[in-house]
Design an enzyme around this catalytic site. Sequence first.
Site, short mmCIF file in Angstrom:
data_model
loop_
_atom_site.label_atom_id
_atom_site.label_comp_id
_atom_site.label_asym_id
_atom_site.label_seq_id
_atom_site.Cartn_x
_atom_site.Cartn_y
_atom_site.Cartn_z
N GLU A 289 0.72 -1.12 0.61
CA GLU A 289 -0.39 -0.58 0.02
C GLU A 289 0.80 1.25 0.02
O GLU A 289 0.09 2.52 -0.19
CB GLU A 289 -0.83 0.06 1.08
CG GLU A 289 -2.03 -0.88 1.10
CD GLU A 289 -3.20 -0.75 1.75
OE1 GLU A 289 -3.22 0.20 3.26
OE2 GLU A 289 -4.17 -1.07 2.06
N HIS A 310 8.81 -25.82 -1.48
CA HIS A 310 8.78 -27.33 -2.55
C HIS A 310 6.98 -27.04 -2.98
O HIS A 310 6.05 -28.12 -3.45
CB HIS A 310 7.77 -28.63 -1.58
CG HIS A 310 8.89 -29.45 -0.68
ND1 HIS A 310 9.44 -30.54 -1.20
CD2 HIS A 310 9.34 -28.44 0.72
CE1 HIS A 310 10.56 -30.20 -0.18
NE2 HIS A 310 10.45 -29.37 0.90
N LYS A 424 -14.54 -0.44 -3.88
CA LYS A 424 -15.40 0.18 -2.35
C LYS A 424 -16.55 0.67 -3.61
O LYS A 424 -17.59 0.82 -3.32
CB LYS A 424 -14.70 0.88 -1.45
CG LYS A 424 -13.99 0.78 -0.74
CD LYS A 424 -13.66 1.26 0.59
CE LYS A 424 -12.23 0.78 1.14
NZ LYS A 424 -11.96 1.59 2.21
O1 PA5 Z 1 -3.47 0.91 5.34
C1 PA5 Z 1 -4.65 1.11 5.85
O2 PA5 Z 1 -5.10 2.46 5.31
C2 PA5 Z 1 -5.66 0.12 5.32
O3 PA5 Z 1 -5.06 -1.16 4.82
C3 PA5 Z 1 -6.73 0.79 6.93
O4 PA5 Z 1 -6.22 0.14 7.45
C4 PA5 Z 1 -8.11 -0.42 6.39
O5 PA5 Z 1 -8.82 -0.26 4.62
C5 PA5 Z 1 -9.25 -0.71 7.48
O6 PA5 Z 1 -9.49 0.61 7.40
P1 PA5 Z 1 -10.54 0.88 8.56
O7 PA5 Z 1 -9.77 0.56 9.46
O8 PA5 Z 1 -10.80 2.44 8.35
O9 PA5 Z 1 -11.50 0.52 8.85
#
Ligand code: PA5
Length: 447
Positions: A289, A310, A424
């Site tokens: 990310e 393996h 989303k």
């Molecule tokens: O790193 C990030 O920002 C995302 O992976 C969020 O942690 C994830 O989408 C969950 O979001 P939230 O904590 O708002 O539910």
Amino acid sequence: MENLKLDTARVKALASDADLKAIKADAEAGLKKLHAGNGLGNDFLGWLNLPSSITEAEFADIEAAAKQMREVADYVVVVGIGGSYLGARAVIDGLSNSFDYLIRDRKNPVMLFAGQNIGEDYTADLLEFLQDKSFGIVVISKSGTTTEPAIAFRLLKELIEKKDGKAAAQKKIIAVTDKAKGALRTLATQEGYKTFVIPDNVGGRFSVLTPVGLVPIAIAGFDIRKLVAGAKDMEVATGENVPFEQNPSAIYAATRNILNRKGKEIEILVNYQPKLHYFTEWWKQLFGESEGKDGKGIFPAGVDFTTDLHSMGQWIQEGVRNIFETVVSVKNPNRKCVIPSDEANLDSLNFLAGKRIDEVNKMAELGTLIAHTDGGVPNFRVEIPELNEYYLGQLIYFFEKACGISGYILDVNPFNQPGVEAYKKNMFALLEKPGYEEATKAIKARL
Ligand code: PA5
């Protein structure tokens, strides 16, 4: 306490000292930008000094809530996804007995996870299992609006209230969320749950050392002070004034970018301890990310060795030469298991008799390291003396710091994740969520 050791000897064939010298200024600039707070995404740098800024009162508040939860629940469901899930799971799995959930007469609650998927079977299985169990819930969401955990929490809340009554259920639910914003904050306030705040300036994947990770880890029975102490020592070891040559996060960040510039597009995190599987998952999110944007980024993959030797070993040894590996190696196992001698030796294994299993594992690791580097796959090696809270804390901060520096070397904003919204938007349009009418029309026209 000694620090983790980063070994770059087996990347040198491709990333020479001259290459390192050439990229050094970029890495130093990245480190400076992080500390000066003048780089991209600088409103999300709260993680940088988190280990050294957690107060006694914060520790005590988390420990008290964990103690209370441990007294009322045999099972605790941690509800969250992505950064609100993987850090806690990585640490809990890394420290737990491998067969933890099967152990009876236990002193710690069984930690279960939900809201990290929308599999109906998974959710139904979990709800059925919990029907007659004493359970509590830790619901974690920074935005407070993420669909996966919201669905899981709604169902779990309904179950616990039906089983225990609303008043008792209230005492078995902890919410970790934004201080003011989001549906979860509104709900938690209204229902009177114990809550913890996720700081505004800490993004999900950098939040394991906030209550997001610390609350579930403390409930699971692990020492959050040691975890933070390890991270704090790494905060010092990778600090602003540490010379580049002595800063493991800067060296790792710089070297992986050299490899990337020379055509290595995929980094595989390797472990030789099954308990580190979820640490790899946490690491994948951290780098994935943070770096995968603007058409750039090293693709983060993971394998559990020797298991995956393996299955994936062939590809790694002889497939496209666009990969490198980073091995997380644990020097000393916590347990002891010796291979016995056998008089008949029908399995021809007596050459290993008397050896600890870890000696075999270590030779597999060394043999693989040599084979893979011989095969054109550069290998970093990060060694910790043992798998405990303190060294997991070191690893977490080491990689977080490296990720920040590396993102700046790549010239991306390592602290946003705009691409996560695309699925989303489509999902909400397809589900005809109020407010998505235009998007619904547009997506339906494409079906
Ligand atoms: O790193 C990030 O920002 C995302 O992976 C969020 O942690 C994830 O989408 C969950 O979001 P939230 O904590 O708002 O539910």
